[in-house]
Write an enzyme that holds these catalytic residues in place. Structure first.
Site, short mmCIF file in Angstrom:
data_model
loop_
_atom_site.label_atom_id
_atom_site.label_comp_id
_atom_site.label_asym_id
_atom_site.label_seq_id
_atom_site.Cartn_x
_atom_site.Cartn_y
_atom_site.Cartn_z
N ASP A 7 0.83 -1.23 0.11
CA ASP A 7 0.11 -0.11 -0.18
C ASP A 7 0.91 1.44 -0.09
O ASP A 7 1.80 1.37 0.70
CB ASP A 7 -0.83 -0.05 1.18
CG ASP A 7 -2.38 -0.99 1.27
OD1 ASP A 7 -2.85 -0.89 0.06
OD2 ASP A 7 -2.46 -1.31 2.18
N ASN A 32 -3.40 12.31 -2.96
CA ASN A 32 -4.41 12.79 -3.98
C ASN A 32 -5.32 13.98 -3.70
O ASN A 32 -5.15 14.80 -4.60
CB ASN A 32 -5.56 11.66 -4.31
CG ASN A 32 -5.10 10.90 -5.50
OD1 ASN A 32 -4.29 11.19 -6.43
ND2 ASN A 32 -5.92 9.83 -5.72
N HIS A 47 -5.41 14.59 -8.59
CA HIS A 47 -5.55 13.21 -9.25
C HIS A 47 -4.38 12.97 -10.30
O HIS A 47 -3.93 11.86 -10.56
CB HIS A 47 -7.00 12.94 -9.73
CG HIS A 47 -7.81 12.70 -8.41
ND1 HIS A 47 -7.85 11.74 -7.77
CD2 HIS A 47 -8.74 13.41 -7.98
CE1 HIS A 47 -8.86 11.85 -6.78
NE2 HIS A 47 -9.17 12.89 -7.05
N ASP A 94 -2.02 10.00 -10.24
CA ASP A 94 -1.61 9.01 -11.47
C ASP A 94 -0.21 8.92 -11.55
O ASP A 94 0.34 7.69 -11.79
CB ASP A 94 -2.30 9.50 -12.44
CG ASP A 94 -4.04 9.40 -12.26
OD1 ASP A 94 -4.46 8.55 -11.49
OD2 ASP A 94 -4.71 9.62 -13.22
N GLU A 137 -4.52 2.34 -4.83
CA GLU A 137 -3.09 2.57 -4.40
C GLU A 137 -2.50 1.21 -3.84
O GLU A 137 -1.53 0.97 -3.14
CB GLU A 137 -2.78 3.62 -3.51
CG GLU A 137 -3.35 3.34 -1.85
CD GLU A 137 -4.79 3.40 -1.86
OE1 GLU A 137 -5.26 3.21 -0.65
OE2 GLU A 137 -5.48 3.84 -2.39
#
Length: 181
Positions: A67, A75, A80, A84, A111
């Protein structure tokens, strides 16, 4: 029955093109569109096969659940697009660290990533985990909203199976999502 060579050639060409497109779609459906590593669908199928092989061949298997730490605040604060970008970089770092062709790195969702390490001993597993942690740290992706570092880090959950244990595939996967380094 009489047939036309021209029509037969066209039909054959169409069938071959359709087969190639179908094969390409099948292949693309096994990759994560964002990170370009294997996706959960591929992992689920590979895990099923690998688990059965390991049991049959009396070998061992490790599952690592990875994780990205505090990814939601990342984020939320960086956007975002940056999220990404970070996912792509982390995926590349994980994939680059895993060297053996029998090992598998996949995006599990959001994630979260998962790694299958086939026939590895515990010292080797510890080395791989250390290398994965370092590879992500070495990216030095700024994360001012993390509670553990000023850059993106990951946590790794590990479960280890050998033939002396009576454990199901699901239990092995769940255990890797509970025990984090």
């Amino acid at each position: 029955k009489h047939f036309s060579k021209a029509i037969l050639k066209l039909r054959l060409k169409n069938h071959l093109e359709l087969k190639l497109k179908t094969d390409l779609l099948e292949q693309l459906s096994m990759y994560d569109g964002l990170t370009n590593i294997r996706n959960r669908r591929f992992f689920d199928e590979a895990f099923e096969t690998t688990f059965l092989e390991i049991k049959r061949e009396n070998k061992n298997l490790a599952v690592m659940m990875i994780d990205i730490d505090f990814f939601k605040p990342y984020n939320d604060n960086y956007g975002h697009g940056k999220g990404d970008e970070a996912l792509k970089k982390v995926a590349f770092a994980l994939q680059s660290t895993i060297k053996r062709p029998t090992d598998l790195v996949a995006r599990y969702g959001g994630e979260e990533f998962v790694i299958l390490l086939n026939n590895i001993d515990k010292p080797g597993l510890e080395t791989v985990a250390k290398n994965l942690l370092e590879a992500v740290r070495d990216l030095k992706i700024t994360h001012d909203f993390s509670k553990v570092a000023n850059f993106i880090t990951v946590s790794i959950g590990i479960s280890y199976y050998n033939t002396n244990k009576d454990i199901t595939k699901l239990e092995l996967l769940m255990k890797s999502d509970e025990t984090f380094l």
